[in-house]
Design a protein around this motif. Structure first.
Motif, short mmCIF file in Angstrom:
data_model
loop_
_atom_site.label_atom_id
_atom_site.label_comp_id
_atom_site.label_asym_id
_atom_site.label_seq_id
_atom_site.Cartn_x
_atom_site.Cartn_y
_atom_site.Cartn_z
N ASN A 183 0.85 -1.19 0.00
CA ASN A 183 0.00 0.00 0.00
C ASN A 183 0.89 1.25 0.00
O ASN A 183 1.61 1.50 0.96
CB ASN A 183 -0.91 -0.02 1.24
N PRO A 184 0.83 2.07 -1.05
CA PRO A 184 1.70 3.25 -1.10
C PRO A 184 1.39 4.29 -0.02
O PRO A 184 2.25 5.12 0.29
CB PRO A 184 1.46 3.82 -2.50
N ALA A 185 0.21 4.24 0.57
CA ALA A 185 -0.14 5.18 1.64
C ALA A 185 0.26 4.67 3.02
O ALA A 185 -0.01 5.31 4.02
CB ALA A 185 -1.65 5.46 1.62
N ALA A 186 0.92 3.49 3.05
CA ALA A 186 1.23 2.85 4.32
C ALA A 186 2.73 2.64 4.49
O ALA A 186 3.27 1.62 4.07
CB ALA A 186 0.50 1.51 4.41
N PRO A 187 3.42 3.59 5.12
CA PRO A 187 4.84 3.37 5.39
C PRO A 187 5.00 2.19 6.35
O PRO A 187 4.24 2.06 7.31
CB PRO A 187 5.31 4.68 6.02
N PHE A 188 5.97 1.33 6.06
CA PHE A 188 6.13 0.09 6.82
C PHE A 188 7.63 -0.18 6.94
O PHE A 188 8.31 -0.37 5.94
CB PHE A 188 5.44 -1.06 6.08
N GLY B 237 19.35 -10.41 8.43
CA GLY B 237 18.38 -10.48 7.35
C GLY B 237 16.97 -10.86 7.78
O GLY B 237 16.06 -10.84 6.96
N MET B 238 16.77 -11.21 9.05
CA MET B 238 15.45 -11.61 9.55
C MET B 238 14.82 -10.49 10.36
O MET B 238 15.47 -9.93 11.26
CB MET B 238 15.57 -12.85 10.43
N PRO B 239 13.55 -10.15 10.08
CA PRO B 239 12.87 -9.12 10.87
C PRO B 239 12.78 -9.51 12.35
O PRO B 239 12.47 -10.65 12.68
CB PRO B 239 11.48 -9.05 10.25
N VAL B 240 13.08 -8.53 13.20
CA VAL B 240 12.96 -8.72 14.65
C VAL B 240 12.02 -7.68 15.25
O VAL B 240 11.72 -7.71 16.44
CB VAL B 240 14.33 -8.69 15.35
N GLY B 241 11.56 -6.75 14.42
CA GLY B 241 10.62 -5.72 14.84
C GLY B 241 10.10 -4.99 13.64
O GLY B 241 10.69 -5.06 12.55
N PHE B 242 8.97 -4.31 13.82
CA PHE B 242 8.37 -3.59 12.70
C PHE B 242 7.52 -2.44 13.23
O PHE B 242 7.12 -2.41 14.39
CB PHE B 242 7.51 -4.51 11.83
N LEU B 243 7.21 -1.51 12.33
CA LEU B 243 6.34 -0.38 12.61
C LEU B 243 5.61 -0.04 11.32
O LEU B 243 6.25 0.09 10.27
CB LEU B 243 7.14 0.82 13.10
N SER B 244 4.28 0.08 11.40
CA SER B 244 3.51 0.42 10.20
C SER B 244 2.54 1.55 10.52
O SER B 244 2.17 1.77 11.67
CB SER B 244 2.74 -0.80 9.70
N GLY B 245 2.14 2.24 9.47
CA GLY B 245 1.17 3.33 9.61
C GLY B 245 0.40 3.49 8.32
O GLY B 245 0.73 2.88 7.30
N VAL B 246 -0.61 4.33 8.37
CA VAL B 246 -1.40 4.67 7.18
C VAL B 246 -1.55 6.19 7.15
O VAL B 246 -1.99 6.79 8.14
CB VAL B 246 -2.78 3.99 7.19
#
Length: 144
Positions: A38-43, A50-59
């Protein structure tokens, strides 16, 4: 060493796994993929080897961004990963013309409330019984 970058579709399964251990209403891998695309959703993700250990998303919409979800794998907490993810998010959304960020947090999540306060979020309201089990949500806002 922890690295930070935009999320990739190849990260989706691991993000969904971290979500399932950290968030009441975790997304499926397919839902994570939709959000990443989603281009409106920074993630953003924090990765180790190389493996994700955390994340943050928004819209984002117009000049606002709602922070959707954040989680850091238990083994990686207390290493400023969440703060660094937020720094990336703020840089990204300001460049999109966003002036205000919002988020919801469980009223009984003292560590998250402390982090968000340290990052400059202010409490602006409460949504009673918002979460499963009747837990309240605190609404927070940050002017960028």
């Amino acid at each position: 060493m922890i690295e930070f970058r935009e999320a990739l579709l190849s990260d989706a399964a691991k993000i969904a796994e971290i979500m399932s251990r950290s968030i009441d209403c975790a997304w499926t891998t397919e839902q994570v993929c939709e959000e990443i695309e989603n281009p409106a959703a920074p993630f953003f993700v924090a990765v180790d080897g190389g493996m994700p250990v955390g994340f943050l998303s928004g819209v984002c919409a117009a000049d606002e961004c709602e922070i959707s979800d954040i989680a850091v794998d238990a083994a990686y907490r207390r290493q400023n990963i969440a703060s660094r993810l937020f720094a990336l998010m703020f840089d990204n959304i300001v460049s999109r013309g966003v002036r205000t960020a919002y988020l919801l947090v469980r009223a009984d999540n003292a560590p998250a409330l402390a982090l968000y306060g340290k990052l400059g979020f202010l409490r602006t309201g409460v949504r009673r019984g918002y979460y499963g089990g009747g837990a309240d949500a605190v609404v927070m806002r940050k002017e960028l």
